[in-house]
Design a protein around this motif. Structure first.
Motif, PDB file in Angstrom:
ATOM      1  N   ASP A  58       0.877  -1.261  -0.050  1.00 55.79           N
ATOM      2  CA  ASP A  58       0.142  -0.029   0.123  1.00 55.79           C
ATOM      3  C   ASP A  58       0.876   1.229   0.028  1.00 55.79           C
ATOM      4  OD1 ASP A  58      -2.358  -1.476   0.169  1.00 55.79           O
ATOM      5  OD2 ASP A  58      -2.350  -1.686   2.424  1.00 55.79           O
ATOM      6  N   CYS A  59       2.001   1.094  -0.638  1.00 60.59           N
ATOM      7  CA  CYS A  59       2.916   2.318  -0.550  1.00 60.59           C
ATOM      8  C   CYS A  59       2.111   3.632  -1.180  1.00 60.59           C
ATOM      9  CB  CYS A  59       4.068   2.080  -1.367  1.00 60.59           C
ATOM     10  SG  CYS A  59       5.021   0.649  -1.186  1.00 60.59           S
ATOM     11  N   ALA A  60       1.610   3.489  -2.320  1.00 58.25           N
ATOM     12  CA  ALA A  60       0.926   4.461  -2.788  1.00 58.25           C
ATOM     13  C   ALA A  60      -0.379   5.109  -2.273  1.00 58.25           C
ATOM     14  CB  ALA A  60       0.574   4.280  -4.232  1.00 58.25           C
ATOM     15  N   VAL A  61      -0.835   4.095  -1.336  1.00 50.67           N
ATOM     16  CA  VAL A  61      -1.968   4.791  -0.491  1.00 50.67           C
ATOM     17  C   VAL A  61      -1.752   5.864   0.434  1.00 50.67           C
ATOM     18  CG1 VAL A  61      -3.827   3.837   0.964  1.00 50.67           C
ATOM     19  CG2 VAL A  61      -3.163   2.385  -0.646  1.00 50.67           C
ATOM     20  N   CYS A  62      -0.671   5.611   1.092  1.00 52.85           N
ATOM     21  CA  CYS A  62      -0.186   6.624   1.961  1.00 52.85           C
ATOM     22  C   CYS A  62       0.700   7.583   1.509  1.00 52.85           C
ATOM     23  CB  CYS A  62       0.867   5.761   3.222  1.00 52.85           C
ATOM     24  SG  CYS A  62      -0.342   5.003   4.312  1.00 52.85           S
ATOM     25  N   HIS A  63       1.491   7.251   0.340  1.00 51.92           N
ATOM     26  CA  HIS A  63       2.556   8.302  -0.244  1.00 51.92           C
ATOM     27  C   HIS A  63       1.905   9.269  -1.134  1.00 51.92           C
ATOM     28  CE1 HIS A  63       6.351   7.333   2.104  1.00 51.92           C
ATOM     29  NE2 HIS A  63       5.714   6.452   2.198  1.00 51.92           N
ATOM     30  N   THR A  64       0.589   9.173  -1.526  1.00 53.33           N
ATOM     31  CA  THR A  64       0.048  10.001  -2.516  1.00 53.33           C
ATOM     32  C   THR A  64      -1.178  11.034  -1.674  1.00 53.33           C
ATOM     33  OG1 THR A  64       0.232   8.104  -4.204  1.00 53.33           O
ATOM     34  CG2 THR A  64      -1.059   9.980  -4.755  1.00 53.33           C
ATOM     35  N   LEU A 120      12.336   7.930  11.553  1.00 51.85           N
ATOM     36  CA  LEU A 120      11.081   8.374  11.056  1.00 51.85           C
ATOM     37  C   LEU A 120      10.142   7.999  12.018  1.00 51.85           C
ATOM     38  CD1 LEU A 120      12.388   6.829   7.544  1.00 51.85           C
ATOM     39  CD2 LEU A 120      11.619   9.368   7.894  1.00 51.85           C
ATOM     40  N   TYR A 121       8.833   8.718  11.933  1.00 52.89           N
ATOM     41  CA  TYR A 121       8.080   8.449  12.742  1.00 52.89           C
ATOM     42  C   TYR A 121       7.368   7.208  12.487  1.00 52.89           C
ATOM     43  CZ  TYR A 121       8.264  13.091  14.574  1.00 52.89           C
ATOM     44  OH  TYR A 121       8.828  14.402  15.166  1.00 52.89           O
ATOM     45  N   PRO A 122       6.858   6.394  13.507  1.00 50.17           N
ATOM     46  CA  PRO A 122       6.166   4.862  12.984  1.00 50.17           C
ATOM     47  C   PRO A 122       4.791   4.875  12.580  1.00 50.17           C
ATOM     48  CG  PRO A 122       6.572   5.322  15.653  1.00 50.17           C
ATOM     49  CD  PRO A 122       7.154   6.493  14.929  1.00 50.17           C
TER      50      PRO A 122
HETATM   51  C1  HEC Z   1       0.707   3.698   6.562  1.00 49.43           C
HETATM   52  C2  HEC Z   1       1.062   4.770   5.859  1.00 49.43           C
HETATM   53  C3  HEC Z   1       2.463   4.491   5.023  1.00 49.43           C
HETATM   54  C4  HEC Z   1       2.488   3.020   4.010  1.00 49.43           C
HETATM   55  C5  HEC Z   1       1.612   2.079   3.915  1.00 49.43           C
HETATM   56  C6  HEC Z   1       3.969   3.227   3.739  1.00 49.43           C
HETATM   57  N1  HEC Z   1       4.624   4.505   4.242  1.00 49.43           N
HETATM   58 FE1  HEC Z   1       6.263   5.198   3.576  1.00 49.43          FE
HETATM   59  N2  HEC Z   1       6.061   6.455   4.906  1.00 49.43           N
HETATM   60  C7  HEC Z   1       5.130   7.018   5.682  1.00 49.43           C
HETATM   61  C8  HEC Z   1       5.243   8.169   6.471  1.00 49.43           C
HETATM   62  C9  HEC Z   1       4.046   9.070   7.299  1.00 49.43           C
HETATM   63  C10 HEC Z   1       6.493   8.643   6.138  1.00 49.43           C
HETATM   64  C11 HEC Z   1       7.336   9.711   6.891  1.00 49.43           C
HETATM   65  C12 HEC Z   1       7.590   9.608   8.036  1.00 49.43           C
HETATM   66  C13 HEC Z   1       8.512  10.612   9.012  1.00 49.43           C
HETATM   67  O1  HEC Z   1       8.260  11.894   8.118  1.00 49.43           O
HETATM   68  O2  HEC Z   1       9.112  10.497   9.791  1.00 49.43           O
HETATM   69  C14 HEC Z   1       6.945   7.578   5.292  1.00 49.43           C
HETATM   70  C15 HEC Z   1       8.486   7.378   4.989  1.00 49.43           C
HETATM   71  C16 HEC Z   1       8.910   6.671   4.087  1.00 49.43           C
HETATM   72  C17 HEC Z   1      10.245   6.528   3.575  1.00 49.43           C
HETATM   73  C18 HEC Z   1      11.411   7.522   3.970  1.00 49.43           C
HETATM   74  C19 HEC Z   1      11.446   8.643   2.770  1.00 49.43           C
HETATM   75  C20 HEC Z   1      12.193   9.868   3.300  1.00 49.43           C
HETATM   76  O3  HEC Z   1      12.174  10.742   2.639  1.00 49.43           O
HETATM   77  O4  HEC Z   1      12.691  10.147   4.502  1.00 49.43           O
HETATM   78  C21 HEC Z   1      10.515   5.601   2.959  1.00 49.43           C
HETATM   79  C22 HEC Z   1      11.910   5.026   1.961  1.00 49.43           C
HETATM   80  C23 HEC Z   1       9.298   5.008   2.480  1.00 49.43           C
HETATM   81  N3  HEC Z   1       8.292   5.546   3.243  1.00 49.43           N
HETATM   82  C24 HEC Z   1       8.708   3.904   1.733  1.00 49.43           C
HETATM   83  C25 HEC Z   1       7.580   3.311   1.716  1.00 49.43           C
HETATM   84  C26 HEC Z   1       7.484   2.254   0.950  1.00 49.43           C
HETATM   85  C27 HEC Z   1       8.538   1.261  -0.017  1.00 49.43           C
HETATM   86  C28 HEC Z   1       6.251   1.725   1.163  1.00 49.43           C
HETATM   87  C29 HEC Z   1       5.457   0.525   0.712  1.00 49.43           C
HETATM   88  C30 HEC Z   1       6.091  -0.790   0.807  1.00 49.43           C
HETATM   89  C31 HEC Z   1       5.659   2.711   2.164  1.00 49.43           C
HETATM   90  N4  HEC Z   1       6.576   3.385   2.506  1.00 49.43           N
HETATM   91  C32 HEC Z   1       4.334   2.606   2.818  1.00 49.43           C
HETATM   92  C33 HEC Z   1       3.726   6.476   5.568  1.00 49.43           C
HETATM   93  C34 HEC Z   1       3.720   4.941   5.065  1.00 49.43           C
END
Ligand code: HEC
Ligand code: HEC
Ligand code: HEC
Length: 440
Positions: A58-64, A120-122
């Protein structure tokens, strides 16, 4: 007296030193920026595999962000400590992860540390992603790094003190993070182990479906998958503790994962809709494995129950007066979609299809009215799959009292106790989800 004071001071001093030592030991240095992305090293097969894994996670779900480019970040995630924004994970060197080597990417996914060494935050579910095996991790990297870079500065996370001190996450990690892949469980089948890998790794089911302790860590043991929350919605228990009136069977789960809908339980709406949308793209073998794993948290011998008999009984046993106000409201506002059988005018209608049968819906049977109220107030604009249909929002057509009366009449009709203080709960959910407030 004096010596007692000295001992206390001494202990406090040691504690401060220990804390300083702990945080110093968690310091991580910057990983040198990558000058060029090694695209020539990525194979077509790796990229294709990575695409599937990114869907699983679900990367795009949270990152879009709403209306934003895919994976360019800026999606807001409300937390008790403030709003956390996802980051740009397209390979743009300035605003995304274009400078990230595989080593930096892997460290973020396994340890929750960014390229520059910051925690990074959890809200980013790295406690689950840490389980991804090397080969899959490399495929995810290959896929992300071979996509088009998008130059877009995502909104910055700015939490209040003390949560703005990212180093504090080290302590949280010490309590909640076990880095690295997990060996298969020897006395379980390969299918179960594959399911565990999907659910506990990229699928991060427990991020929503497990309850959290007071430090926002997932509760383990008997609490694992026993019901949590996500974006204001309740994520129901996936264990035997389910509120669903009919026991879940493997076929029910498979249908729910494949179509976003189980006629014996209901739809995947709210935050589960995009998850179900992604799951539907997995192979049959993977969905079966996921089902096998989730079924192992349920009582597999529980009688599945006859849905038709259940609904018939709800229809035949009239527990509320035929002219009850809540019943009339349901007929007026909901029956057109939730029943084909208008002549009876009962709450428990007999349609099966993409219109969830209210009498069987987990949310109507849940201890908390949260999801049922949210479905009515917000409607369902983005279903897991377009075929499921949408439901209109009743935010502007039904008052708090009307929603409460209607839902509690339905509860009574199904032989369930009324939800307590329901009108106040509706008012609160209405305020919490006010579009004017949540606009971003
Ligand atoms: C539930 C929501 C969620 C999902 C699902 C998610 N992410 Fe993220 N991700 C985040 C958030 C929020 C941050 C930023 C956290 C912070 O700023 O401390 C983050 C940060 C990151 C970072 C650090 C990037 C940076 O510039 O610092 C990477 C790499 C990343 N995600 C990759 C992925 C990948 C690959 C996937 C899918 C396999 C994924 N994320 C799925 C919420 C998510
Ligand atoms: C982003 C949060 C989130 C994630 C991640 C998530 N779920 Fe859910 N899930 C929910 C919510 C919220 C609901 C309730 C949806 C509704 O009632 O429309 C739900 C509902 C369900 C249901 C139906 C339960 C019932 O009794 O009606 C099943 C089954 C389910 N999820 C399985 C999974 C599995 C398996 C995974 C991991 C692959 C998963 N979920 C990941 C939030 C999530
Ligand atoms: C225009 C048709 C339509 C109307 C009117 C309608 N619904 Fe729905 N409802 C749907 C559809 C379609 C779904 C399944 C949506 C999906 O997930 O794709 C649904 C889902 C639901 C769910 C399940 C939500 C979940 O997450 O499990 C509940 C509860 C619900 N409706 C209650 C109501 C109530 C109460 C009313 C009247 C106030 C109502 N609906 C009016 C079409 C409608």
């Amino acid at each position: 007296m004096k010596s007692a004071k000295k001992i206390i001071l001494g202990c406090a001093g040691l504690a401060v030193l220990a804390a300083a030592g702990f945080f110093a030991s968690t310091y991580r240095s910057e990983i040198a920026p990558l000058q060029t992305i090694p695209v020539q090293e990525f194979t077509a097969q790796q990229i294709a595999q990575g695409k599937m894994l990114v869907t699983m996670g679900d990367c795009a779900v949270c990152h879009t962000a709403k209306g934003g480019a895919e994976n360019a970040g800026g999606f807001p995630m409300p937390s008790p400590f403030g709003t956390i924004y996802s980051t740009n994970i397209t390979p743009d060197p300035e605003t995304g992860i274009g400078h990230w080597s595989y080593e930096a990417f892997e460290r973020a996914m396994r340890h929750g540390i960014d390229r520059e060494g910051r925690h990074l935050y959890p809200a980013f579910p790295y406690t689950a992603f840490t389980r991804v095996v090397d080969e899959d991790m490399r495929s995810i990297y290959a896929y992300l790094m071979s996509q088009a870079p998008v130059k877009s500065e995502a909104a910055k996370t700015d939490l209040g003190f003390p949560f703005n001190i990212r180093q504090g996450v080290a302590l949280w990690n010490w309590l909640n993070l076990t880095p690295g892949p997990v060996a298969p469980v020897a006395n379980q089948t390969p299918e179960w182990n594959r399911g565990a890998y999907i659910a506990e790794g990229l699928g991060h089911c427990s991020a929503c479906h497990s309850p959290r302790d007071s430090f926002a860590g997932e509760k383990k043991g008997i609490f694992h998958l026993a019901g949590g929350s996500a974006e204001g919605w309740d994520a129901p228990a996936l264990t035997s503790a389910t509120a669903s009136p009919l026991a879940w069977t493997s076929d029910d789960l498979l249908s729910y994962f494949r179509t976003g809908y189980s006629e014996r339980h209901g739809v995947a709406a709210g935050p589960m809709a995009p998850v179900a949308h992604g799951l539907a793209q997995l192979s049959d073998a993977d969905l079966r494995a996921l089902t096998t794993y989730i079924m192992s948290y349920k009582d597999e011998k529980a009688a599945p129950g006859d849905a038709h008999a259940f609904v018939q009984q709800a229809n035949d046993t009239l527990r509320v007066p035929a002219d009850a106000e809540g019943l009339r409201m349901f007929q007026g506002a909901c029956m057109s979609c939730h029943s084909a059988d208008t002549k009876q005018g009962l709450l428990a209608a007999t349609t099966f299809g993409s219109r969830p049968q209210m009498a069987l819906n987990t949310n109507m049977h849940a201890a908390s009215p949260n999801n049922a109220v949210l479905a009515v107030l917000e409607g369902i604009q983005t279903p897991a799959h377009p075929e499921l249909g949408t439901m209109p929002s009743f935010r502007y057509t039904l008052s708090d009292a009307q929603v409460a009366t209607m839902l509690n009449t339905m509860r009574t009709q199904y032989g369930l106790p009324e939800w307590q203080n329901l009108q106040a709960a509706v008012a609160k959910l209405r305020a919490d989800t006010d579009p004017a407030k949540t606009q971003h």
